[in-house]
Motif scaffolding. Structure first.
Motif, PDB file in Angstrom:
ATOM      1  N   GLY A   1       3.201  10.924  -6.553  1.00 46.48           N
ATOM      2  CA  GLY A   1       4.408  11.642  -6.943  1.00 46.48           C
ATOM      3  C   GLY A   1       5.313  12.008  -5.795  1.00 46.48           C
ATOM      4  N   ALA A   2       5.237  11.250  -4.684  1.00 45.23           N
ATOM      5  CA  ALA A   2       6.069  11.570  -3.520  1.00 45.23           C
ATOM      6  C   ALA A   2       7.552  11.381  -3.808  1.00 45.23           C
ATOM      7  CB  ALA A   2       5.655  10.698  -2.336  1.00 45.23           C
ATOM      8  N   LEU A   3       7.891  10.587  -4.830  1.00 44.43           N
ATOM      9  CA  LEU A   3       9.291  10.318  -5.143  1.00 44.43           C
ATOM     10  C   LEU A   3       9.888  11.356  -6.091  1.00 44.43           C
ATOM     11  CD1 LEU A   3       9.016   6.441  -5.670  1.00 44.43           C
ATOM     12  CD2 LEU A   3       9.546   7.697  -3.576  1.00 44.43           C
ATOM     13  N   ASP A   4       9.058  12.236  -6.627  1.00 44.36           N
ATOM     14  CA  ASP A   4       9.540  13.225  -7.591  1.00 44.36           C
ATOM     15  C   ASP A   4      10.297  14.356  -6.886  1.00 44.36           C
ATOM     16  OD1 ASP A   4       8.236  11.734  -9.477  1.00 44.36           O
ATOM     17  OD2 ASP A   4       6.489  13.060  -9.618  1.00 44.36           O
TER      18      ASP A   4
ATOM     19  N   PHE B   1       0.840  -1.205   0.000  1.00 40.72           N
ATOM     20  CA  PHE B   1       0.000   0.000   0.000  1.00 40.72           C
ATOM     21  C   PHE B   1       0.873   1.251   0.000  1.00 40.72           C
ATOM     22  CE2 PHE B   1      -2.215   3.348   2.392  1.00 40.72           C
ATOM     23  CZ  PHE B   1      -3.380   3.464   1.638  1.00 40.72           C
ATOM     24  N   ASN B   2       1.907   1.274   0.844  1.00 34.45           N
ATOM     25  CA  ASN B   2       2.804   2.432   0.910  1.00 34.45           C
ATOM     26  C   ASN B   2       3.499   2.684  -0.423  1.00 34.45           C
ATOM     27  OD1 ASN B   2       2.166   2.795   3.598  1.00 34.45           O
ATOM     28  ND2 ASN B   2       4.000   1.774   4.382  1.00 34.45           N
ATOM     29  N   ARG B   3       3.967   1.608  -1.061  1.00 31.24           N
ATOM     30  CA  ARG B   3       4.661   1.776  -2.345  1.00 31.24           C
ATOM     31  C   ARG B   3       3.711   2.316  -3.412  1.00 31.24           C
ATOM     32  NH1 ARG B   3       7.033  -3.258  -0.802  1.00 31.24           N
ATOM     33  NH2 ARG B   3       5.587  -4.409  -2.147  1.00 31.24           N
ATOM     34  N   THR B   4       2.494   1.797  -3.445  1.00 27.11           N
ATOM     35  CA  THR B   4       1.523   2.239  -4.443  1.00 27.11           C
ATOM     36  C   THR B   4       1.169   3.704  -4.261  1.00 27.11           C
ATOM     37  OG1 THR B   4       0.577   0.016  -4.624  1.00 27.11           O
ATOM     38  CG2 THR B   4      -0.789   1.839  -5.399  1.00 27.11           C
ATOM     39  N   VAL B   5       0.924   4.099  -3.009  1.00 29.13           N
ATOM     40  CA  VAL B   5       0.517   5.479  -2.732  1.00 29.13           C
ATOM     41  C   VAL B   5       1.646   6.460  -3.037  1.00 29.13           C
ATOM     42  CG1 VAL B   5      -0.137   7.086  -0.909  1.00 29.13           C
ATOM     43  CG2 VAL B   5      -1.244   4.869  -1.056  1.00 29.13           C
TER      44      VAL B   5
END
Length: 255
Positions: free
Chosen positions: A17-20, A8-12
């Motif tokens: 766009g939290a990794l951008d 769930f954490n990885r999908t969200v």
């Protein structure tokens, strides 16, 4: 269960766009955008920011310096208490916060757009439930001295809520009396439920003969944390219990 939480954490994080490096194409990461939003139009203290977001003081300082260098915030002494560091949005900061709000709405609409009406309802309901449960997992419960400011605040809210619920009001003097010593081990205990260092509920237990008289307080500041505090206290209290036992539990409402 752990695997489900991690998926769930990885999908969200990927979907929003939290990794951008440039969240919502605004040239700054999510951490800076979130702090900017959390400051709000009325400003806040640095301490409150750190508590609400659970950030290390050094990391938060770096974020604030970056936002200040961009002319979006101003950090200085609070006008009401010079010992407190306060942060407020500049005119440019308020404009940027408004743009982030608009783009966040657009992102939410983009997530919902490919789904059917029924799927949208299910996703929104699942998100609401996930938020409630995640909030519940962040609530901590500790035994507190009844004279502590947070304890007094919660107890006042408890009596005020009882008074609003009873047709004839509620007079604490007519209920079973409980002195400060009655709410300290081994005679009893007062528990405070806190979310991000802010009290959101309390529960008191006073042992009398073979009965435990319980009074629960859920201050009506924000409904969601209030329900979450109730769930946490009911499911897994983490504070020590008095070294006495009771064969009977009774609510203390004066009724």
């Amino acid at each position: 269960m752990v695997g489900s939480v991690r998926r769930f954490n990885r999908t969200v994080t990927q979907r929003i766009g939290a990794l951008d490096d440039s969240f919502l194409a605004r040239g700054r990461p999510l951490s800076q955008a979130r702090v900017l939003w959390e400051i709000g139009p009325d400003g806040t203290s640095v301490r409150a920011l750190r508590s609400r977001l659970g950030l290390d003081s050094g990391y938060l300082s770096r974020i604030l310096r970056a936002l200040e260098a961009d002319g979006l915030i101003a950090v200085g002494a609070d006008e009401r208490d010079r010992r407190v560091r306060a942060v407020r949005l500049t005119r440019a900061g308020r404009a940027e916060r408004g743009e982030l709000d608009r783009r966040s709405d657009d992102m939410a609409a983009e997530i919902l757009r490919p789904l059917t009406a029924r799927q949208r309802e299910r996703l929104a309901a699942a998100m609401d439930e996930a938020e409630r449960l995640l909030t519940a997992s962040m609530i901590g419960i500790t035994a507190t001295d009844p004279r502590a400011p947070d304890a007094r605040r919660c107890l006042r809210a408890y009596f005020a809520e009882l008074s609003s619920r009873f047709d004839s009001g509620f007079d604490p003097a007519l209920s079973i009396p409980a002195s400060d010593d009655d709410l300290r081990p081994p005679a009893g205990v007062l528990l405070i439920a806190a979310l991000r260092d802010e009290p959101v509920g309390c529960g008191a237990l006073k042992l009398h003969d073979d009965a435990g008289w319980a009074a629960a307080c859920w201050p009506n500041w924000r409904p969601m944390p209030r329900r979450a505090a109730l769930a946490r206290c009911a499911s897994k209290p983490t504070a020590p219990s008095p070294r006495r036992s009771a064969s009977t539990g009774r609510p203390d409402t004066g009724r």
